[in-house]
Design a protein around this motif. Structure first.
Motif, mmCIF file in Angstrom:
data_model
loop_
_atom_site.group_PDB
_atom_site.id
_atom_site.type_symbol
_atom_site.label_atom_id
_atom_site.label_comp_id
_atom_site.label_asym_id
_atom_site.label_seq_id
_atom_site.Cartn_x
_atom_site.Cartn_y
_atom_site.Cartn_z
ATOM 1 N N UNK A 60 9.905 13.302 -5.973
ATOM 2 C CA UNK A 60 10.430 14.929 -6.225
ATOM 3 C C UNK A 60 10.164 15.638 -6.752
ATOM 4 N N UNK A 61 9.637 15.680 -7.959
ATOM 5 C CA UNK A 61 8.954 16.058 -8.949
ATOM 6 C C UNK A 61 7.866 16.817 -8.581
ATOM 7 N N UNK A 62 6.815 16.047 -8.148
ATOM 8 C CA UNK A 62 5.710 16.314 -7.651
ATOM 9 C C UNK A 62 4.312 15.569 -8.632
ATOM 10 N N UNK A 63 5.024 14.308 -8.809
ATOM 11 C CA UNK A 63 4.205 12.763 -8.647
ATOM 12 C C UNK A 63 3.185 12.713 -7.692
ATOM 13 N N UNK A 64 2.420 12.483 -7.808
ATOM 14 C CA UNK A 64 1.733 11.696 -6.160
ATOM 15 C C UNK A 64 1.861 10.195 -6.198
ATOM 16 N N UNK A 65 1.717 9.363 -5.532
ATOM 17 C CA UNK A 65 1.465 7.591 -5.640
ATOM 18 C C UNK A 65 0.735 7.379 -6.867
ATOM 19 N N UNK A 66 -0.207 7.575 -7.094
ATOM 20 C CA UNK A 66 -1.193 7.164 -7.147
ATOM 21 C C UNK A 66 -0.825 7.087 -8.997
ATOM 22 N N UNK A 67 -0.548 8.106 -9.664
ATOM 23 C CA UNK A 67 -0.063 7.864 -10.566
ATOM 24 C C UNK A 67 1.197 6.840 -10.918
ATOM 25 N N UNK A 68 2.267 7.457 -9.762
ATOM 26 C CA UNK A 68 3.367 6.335 -10.097
ATOM 27 C C UNK A 68 3.141 5.004 -10.325
ATOM 28 N N UNK A 69 1.924 5.133 -9.361
ATOM 29 C CA UNK A 69 0.815 3.641 -9.931
ATOM 30 C C UNK A 69 0.960 2.945 -10.464
ATOM 31 N N UNK A 70 0.367 3.873 -11.241
ATOM 32 C CA UNK A 70 -0.936 3.361 -12.578
ATOM 33 C C UNK A 70 0.470 3.233 -13.681
ATOM 34 N N UNK A 72 3.012 1.937 -13.372
ATOM 35 C CA UNK A 72 4.480 0.873 -13.068
ATOM 36 C C UNK A 72 3.372 -0.236 -12.704
ATOM 37 N N UNK A 73 1.782 0.245 -13.296
ATOM 38 C CA UNK A 73 0.843 -0.736 -13.149
ATOM 39 C C UNK A 73 0.451 -1.890 -11.733
ATOM 40 N N UNK A 74 0.957 -1.460 -10.557
ATOM 41 C CA UNK A 74 1.000 -2.167 -9.477
ATOM 42 C C UNK A 74 -0.130 -1.325 -8.159
ATOM 43 N N UNK A 75 -0.177 -1.734 -7.726
ATOM 44 C CA UNK A 75 -1.409 -0.377 -5.894
ATOM 45 C C UNK A 75 -0.187 0.052 -5.541
ATOM 46 N N UNK A 76 -1.212 1.428 -5.197
ATOM 47 C CA UNK A 76 0.126 2.461 -5.120
ATOM 48 C C UNK A 76 0.719 1.872 -3.735
ATOM 49 N N UNK A 77 -0.682 1.852 -2.153
ATOM 50 C CA UNK A 77 -0.368 1.214 -2.058
ATOM 51 C C UNK A 77 0.663 0.184 -1.529
ATOM 52 N N UNK A 360 -3.752 0.767 3.658
ATOM 53 C CA UNK A 360 -4.548 -0.654 2.214
ATOM 54 C C UNK A 360 -5.884 -0.394 2.291
ATOM 55 N N UNK A 361 -6.868 -0.313 2.854
ATOM 56 C CA UNK A 361 -8.621 0.664 2.671
ATOM 57 C C UNK A 361 -8.437 2.136 2.334
ATOM 58 N N UNK A 362 -8.247 2.789 3.163
ATOM 59 C CA UNK A 362 -7.727 4.109 2.646
ATOM 60 C C UNK A 362 -7.140 4.910 1.333
ATOM 61 N N UNK A 363 -5.903 4.042 0.719
ATOM 62 C CA UNK A 363 -5.427 4.026 -0.216
ATOM 63 C C UNK A 363 -6.557 3.275 -1.553
ATOM 64 N N UNK A 364 -7.293 3.001 -1.051
ATOM 65 C CA UNK A 364 -8.038 2.189 -2.660
ATOM 66 C C UNK A 364 -8.997 3.376 -2.778
ATOM 67 N N UNK A 432 -10.679 6.377 12.664
ATOM 68 C CA UNK A 432 -10.735 7.521 12.749
ATOM 69 C C UNK A 432 -9.715 8.407 12.853
ATOM 70 N N UNK A 433 -8.222 7.649 14.034
ATOM 71 C CA UNK A 433 -6.579 7.957 14.020
ATOM 72 C C UNK A 433 -6.336 8.410 12.944
ATOM 73 N N UNK A 434 -6.331 7.351 12.456
ATOM 74 C CA UNK A 434 -6.088 7.751 10.705
ATOM 75 C C UNK A 434 -6.162 9.134 10.156
ATOM 76 N N UNK A 435 -7.758 8.876 9.719
ATOM 77 C CA UNK A 435 -8.225 9.718 9.506
ATOM 78 C C UNK A 435 -7.790 10.888 9.682
ATOM 79 N N UNK A 436 -7.914 11.695 11.347
ATOM 80 C CA UNK A 436 -7.002 12.629 11.766
ATOM 81 C C UNK A 436 -5.962 13.033 11.021
#
Length: 865
Positions: A60-70, A72-77, A360-364, A432-436
């Motif tokens: 809610x305060x604008x943190x990204x999934x990657x920032x939170x995952x780092x 918590x020491x877990x993968x963002x996905x 899973x691949x995209x978030x890496x 490609x569908x996921x990327x779009x």
């Protein structure tokens, strides 16, 4: 998330903190182990749910999934997956997203097999030998291609050959490189607990060879590469098999790329035995035992091809068979990421849906790689480095930086190298569908489409400027490679930027016209003339193309009208390029409608204008057309002077050290040689003409009209030498190459073939013509140059039964959709067959296919059955 949600999360956190304090106090008072264990278990549960509220607050305060995952020491996905499921959040590397009651196999166990393994015969045969020859083998491929399933199948099959054991290490939920070693040790069960991984494998291999399988390494590539070196050093009898979406790039690594299943398109048995189709049928019968593959093999093949042969996608599609028939499923695959969802109990979370597997691949990827990948997804026709640079221009990557990104995305299996065209890449349709989707969420879809439109319109501008020689050939080849992207951009522009649509329509029409796709060309051009967006110059060029194309198919009156309109519009503009295009169109059209004198009169005006303006490229093209008109009108001497001037202009820019076949290997060069050959035949200069013909037929550049014309010339020369059957074969074969209504040299050819027929008699003549009709373009060229004959093969024997069905339907003028209904195939399968036919017969378009069927007599033979 709204501010109210944020406030609610804060209140939840406070509640959980108070509960946690109470639990901690209870644990402090506990004296018995059972009471202490109960208190700690409750603390774990409270923390897991409290952590969910903190994550909600952070989002809610604008943190990204990657920032939170780092933090918590877990993968963002993994964090995103747990949160989206509405469950509590856990951070243990070996239990992320898994409740105790759902725990799967124990560490080290090879995954149990619950379904039949289908296909991959080559890989099943190759892997055991690779493991014997190399101590580290990596299975590499895109999401959903079946790497884990293949590794598991191999583990079960080779277990007896590894007396020290086969260990399976699940790395998908391991979040940090320093945890890889403990995960390997844990795989040894009780014998490895608490020990260093090097010590564990060294001890284990004393009892014989050990196979260690490290599954899902892509997010820990560097760490896995490092530990595999250490483990191999500590245990010489150790063999390691890894699965990853990119190579480890470790010393001694052998890589086995795992690609999607090959196209399943085909009819009858060809479709039923394809690996992709067999996989679909097997999984469909698991949810619908009465599934009848024979009744729907073509639709299933189309489904598999639509899904790029990706095993996970095929399995998820097949699991819908209890709800949808194959034809219903095929219609729903316009949105594959929404359709291909399943929730088999016990399956890995990312295998519940195709979207999760790709995510899973995209978030890496890092943020720049994500941005590059998403932008490339607007290119359905694939891309080279130039196209990629156009759509990613806003990212301000220089050429080396972009190439590094393309290479890295390919290594990560997000892109694949186009096996058909060197230097080009493509993206599997599901990715490609996921990327779009990602591009749309980021608000970058329309800007990226606009960059593509602008870049392609620049090609249209270059064509309008009358390039010549190698420059023209390179330009046309580049445009041809972007055919599907141009079609996509034209459709988008019609909605997003209507004022730009006419330029793209002209570009696509020009390309389709050179490939003899006349029906679509006509539709595009008439649509442009009917629309309000086209400029006067656009309309003039549209009339020019329509004039030439309608003349080629024998509609002389319509051709003359379009030619007149093209010049009328061009004369209202102060644009020499547009006027030159229109006047040259009139020249060609009048030649095609048997008015060479009228065409030459227009040519004289155009040539004088171009000389005065010093426009060398356009002048050379006009001289070539003029020479053709003059010889067709009977003025052979003037024609020879004009073509000699044009060739001299060309030669002034050419590399004289090259042989003629290489020196003239471009669009304009082969056309010049073709014109020069027919003029010299009329003049009786057969030796010179033969040299021109040989240069055209041995050139690496193939212009369909020039090749067709060269075969006609070769037939005339053969007849003059008394090689009558050879002349008849070449004459018959030339009928299916190039434009059929091109009358250039037809008078001489007709006279030569009549004489050849009289000389050999009707029986031999008919046999020679039938063979010529059945020969491929490659065979015809070899026969023209050296006289070599192909083996005794009838035209029907050149195609499979399914291909023959499609070819006959094309000859009757049916569209792909109509053919699909008539012969019981999917449209995608029909298109696949048509491509195979053109490749097999070395033909350029469906018009050529239709002509081949007609001239070989196949249509009459089939009707007579």
């Amino acid at each position: 998330m709204t501010p109210q949600d944020d406030g609610g999360s804060a209140r939840d956190v406070e509640t959980y903190l108070r509960q946690l304090m109470a639990v901690a106090a209870a644990a402090g008072r506990a004296s018995e182990p059972v009471d202490l264990a109960a208190a700690l278990a409750e603390a774990q549960r409270v923390t897991a749910w409290g952590l969910r509220s903190v994550v909600a607050m952070g989002r809610a305060r604008g943190l990204s999934w990657r920032e939170l995952a780092d933090a918590l020491d877990v993968p963002a996905s993994s964090l995103h997956r747990q949160y989206s499921k509405g469950t509590s959040i856990t951070t243990s590397y070996d239990s992320v997203g898994i409740r105790p009651s759902e725990a799967g196999p124990q560490p080290g166990d090879v995954p149990a097999v619950f379904d039949r393994f289908v296909g991959r015969g080559r890989e099943l045969a190759a892997l055991p030998e690779l493991l014997r020859q190399h101590r580290l083998v990596s299975l590499v491929g895109p999401a959903g291609v079946g790497k884990t399933r293949l590794a598991g199948e191999i583990a079960h099959r080779v277990r007896a050959g590894y007396p020290g054991g086969v260990w399976w290490v699940r790395l998908a939920s391991v979040s940090r490189e320093w945890l890889i070693g403990p995960a390997v040790s844990t795989a040894a069960a009780l014998t490895g607990a608490g020990k260093d991984a090097r010590q564990v494998v060294a001890e284990a291999t004393r009892g014989g060879a050990v196979l260690l399988i490290l599954d899902n390494c892509e997010h820990l590539s560097a760490g896995v590469a490092s530990i595999t070196m250490d483990l191999r050093e500590a245990a010489p009898e150790l063999r390691i098999l890894t699965t990853s979406r990119e190579p480890l790039r470790a010393p001694g690594e052998a890589i086995l790329p795992l690609a999607p299943f090959p196209p399943a398109g085909g009819a009858g048995r060809a479709a039923r035995v394809a690996d992709a189709v067999r996989l679909f049928a097997d999984r469909a019968r698991a949810v619908r035992p009465d599934f009848d593959l024979d009744a729907s093999a073509e639709d299933v093949a189309d489904i598999c091809d639509r899904l790029d042969g990706l095993p996970l996608a095929i399995e998820l599609a097949a699991r819908q068979s209890d709800l949808l028939t194959p034809d219903q499923l095929l219609r729903r695959l316009a949105e594959p990421l929404d359709v291909l969802v399943d929730t088999p109990r016990g399956a890995a979370g990312r295998h519940h849906s195709l979207r999760e597997a790709i995510a899973w691949s995209y978030h890496l990827l890092d943020e720049t790689a994500k941005a590059v990948f998403a932008r490339l997804c607007v290119l359905p026709g694939g891309f080279d480095q130039h196209t990629a640079a156009a759509v990613t221009r806003d990212l301000e990557l220089d050429r080396p930086q972009l190439w590094a990104r393309l290479a890295d995305l390919t290594r990560k299996s997000m892109l694949v190298v186009d096996a058909q065209t060197a230097g080009r890449f493509r993206i599997l349709e599901s990715l490609r569908a996921y990327g779009l989707e990602a591009l749309t969420r980021a608000g970058e879809l329309a800007p990226t489409q606009t960059r593509l439109i602008d870049w392609l319109i620049a090609y249209e501008g270059q064509l309008a400027g009358h390039p010549w020689g190698d420059e023209l050939t390179i330009l046309i080849n580049r445009i041809a490679a972007e055919r599907d992207n141009i079609r996509y951009a034209a459709d988008v522009a019609a909605v997003l930027a209507p004022e730009r649509h006419p330029k793209l329509a002209l570009l696509l029409a020009h390309l389709l016209s050179t490939q003899q796709e006349m029906t679509e060309t006509k539709r595009l051009l008439l649509g442009l003339l009917d629309g309000p967006q086209a400029s006067t110059a656009d309309r003039a060029r549209a009339h020019w193309m329509l004039a030439m194309n309608t003349a080629r198919v024998g509609d002389h009156a319509t051709a003359a009208g379009h030619a007149h309109d093209a010049v009328r519009l061009a004369r209202t503009l102060d644009d020499l390029d547009v006027l030159a295009t229109a006047l040259s169109g009139v020249m060609i059209t009048r030649g095609l409608i048997n008015d060479p004198a009228g065409g030459a009169e227009v040519g004289a005006e155009l040539i004088a204008l171009l000389r005065a303006k010093g426009r060398i490229g356009s002048l050379g093209r006009a001289l070539n057309i003029q020479a053709w008109l003059l010889v067709a009108g009977g003025d052979t001497g003037a024609a020879h002077e004009v073509i000699s001037e044009a060739i001299a202009m060309y030669e002034a820019r050419a590399d004289q050290a090259l042989p003629p076949a290489a020196r003239f290997a471009n669009e304009w060069g082969t056309t010049l040689l073709h014109t020069a050959a027919i003029i010299d035949i009329v003049r009786g200069e057969d030796a010179t003409a033969a040299g021109y013909v040989t240069a055209i037929l041995t050139s690496e550049f193939e212009h369909h009209n020039a090749v067709g014309g060269a075969l006609k010339c070769a037939a005339i020369l053969a007849a003059r030498r008394g090689e009558n059957e050879r002349a008849l074969r070449l004459s018959a074969g030339s009928e299916v190459v190039g434009f059929r209504s091109d009358a250039f040299g037809d008078d001489q050819l007709a006279a030569a073939t009549r004489a050849a027929r009289r000389a050999v008699g009707p029986v031999k003549a008919n046999a020679a013509v039938a063979m010529g009709h059945a020969m491929t373009v490659k065979q015809l060229k070899e026969h023209a140059i050296s006289g070599v004959l192909p083996t005794d093969t009838g035209p029907a024997d050149l195609l499979t039964p399914s291909q023959l069905q499609v070819a006959l339907a094309v000859a009757r003028g049916l569209t792909n959709a109509q053919i699909a209904v008539e012969v019981g195939m999917g449209k995608r399968t029909v298109a696949h067959h048509l491509t195979s036919i053109r490749t097999r017969l070395d033909l350029n378009s469906r018009v050529d296919v239709a002509a081949w069927v007609i001239h070989t007599g196949l249509a009459e033979a089939q009707n007579g059955r």
